[in-house]
Scaffold this motif. Sequence first.
Motif, PDB file in Angstrom:
ATOM      1  N   ASP A 153       0.812  -1.226   0.000  1.00 47.62           N
ATOM      2  CA  ASP A 153       0.000   0.000   0.000  1.00 47.62           C
ATOM      3  C   ASP A 153       0.846   1.278   0.000  1.00 47.62           C
ATOM      4  N   GLN A 195       0.297   3.741  -2.957  1.00 46.40           N
ATOM      5  CA  GLN A 195      -0.951   4.504  -2.818  1.00 46.40           C
ATOM      6  C   GLN A 195      -0.762   5.674  -1.855  1.00 46.40           C
ATOM      7  N   ALA A 221       1.005   8.385  -3.693  1.00 46.53           N
ATOM      8  CA  ALA A 221       0.077   9.048  -4.612  1.00 46.53           C
ATOM      9  C   ALA A 221      -0.773  10.068  -3.855  1.00 46.53           C
ATOM     10  N   LYS A 222      -1.229   9.700  -2.673  1.00 48.43           N
ATOM     11  CA  LYS A 222      -2.014  10.625  -1.845  1.00 48.43           C
ATOM     12  C   LYS A 222      -1.173  11.829  -1.434  1.00 48.43           C
ATOM     13  N   SER A 251      -3.373   5.335 -11.600  1.00 44.88           N
ATOM     14  CA  SER A 251      -3.946   3.992 -11.611  1.00 44.88           C
ATOM     15  C   SER A 251      -3.127   2.990 -12.424  1.00 44.88           C
ATOM     16  N   LEU A 288       0.110   2.234 -10.491  1.00 46.71           N
ATOM     17  CA  LEU A 288      -0.076   1.472  -9.254  1.00 46.71           C
ATOM     18  C   LEU A 288      -0.358  -0.005  -9.507  1.00 46.71           C
ATOM     19  N   THR A 289      -0.857  -0.323 -10.693  1.00 44.48           N
ATOM     20  CA  THR A 289      -1.225  -1.715 -10.968  1.00 44.48           C
ATOM     21  C   THR A 289      -0.239  -2.446 -11.878  1.00 44.48           C
ATOM     22  N   SER A 317       5.303  -3.144  -6.318  1.00 41.17           N
ATOM     23  CA  SER A 317       5.068  -2.014  -5.425  1.00 41.17           C
ATOM     24  C   SER A 317       6.362  -1.331  -4.981  1.00 41.17           C
ATOM     25  N   LEU A 360      -7.921  11.330  -2.628  1.00 42.00           N
ATOM     26  CA  LEU A 360      -7.083  11.534  -3.806  1.00 42.00           C
ATOM     27  C   LEU A 360      -7.535  12.685  -4.688  1.00 42.00           C
TER      28      LEU A 360
END
Length: 156
Positions: free
Chosen positions: A28, A31, A34-35, A84, A87-88, A92, A135
């Motif tokens: 995580d 993510q 990104a935030k 997106s 992140l995928t 990670s 976000l």
Amino acid sequence: MPVRRNNIHSAKVDEWEKTASKNIPPADHPQLYAKALHAIVRRSLNTLSSITVMVVMERVIRSTTVRYPILSKVRLNEEIIDFSNVLTDAPSATVKEALRAMLVELLTIFGNITADILTASLHDELMKINMQTPLKLSAQQTLPSINPKKKTRDKK
């Protein structure tokens, strides 16, 4: 970029990460970064114009993509910086490293263009970010359209 300023931002990002990522799994962490990037953009829009922020973000993406090609999948639009695909599509740890570089670069450029006037407030904002941070940019804080329609002038 002056190395000293970059080191200041890098150290602040390290401090933030130790606190913000304490109880979350490593998967995580991207993510969370990104935030953090969204929050820094949101805070910068309180002081800088949306066009300035957009240009800085485009520069940050372009310069960090040289070192981390996975970031070429980052997309900007009026309400969100779209991570997106990033992140995928990659491990990670790789994404975290790339987004960390992007965050440090963003803080460094904002510091440079404002003679560090924004640095303290951006660092304060960063320290508030956690997994519950939204976000999206608020309705009042949008970035300009990436492909603005050209205005045509009537010829007289």
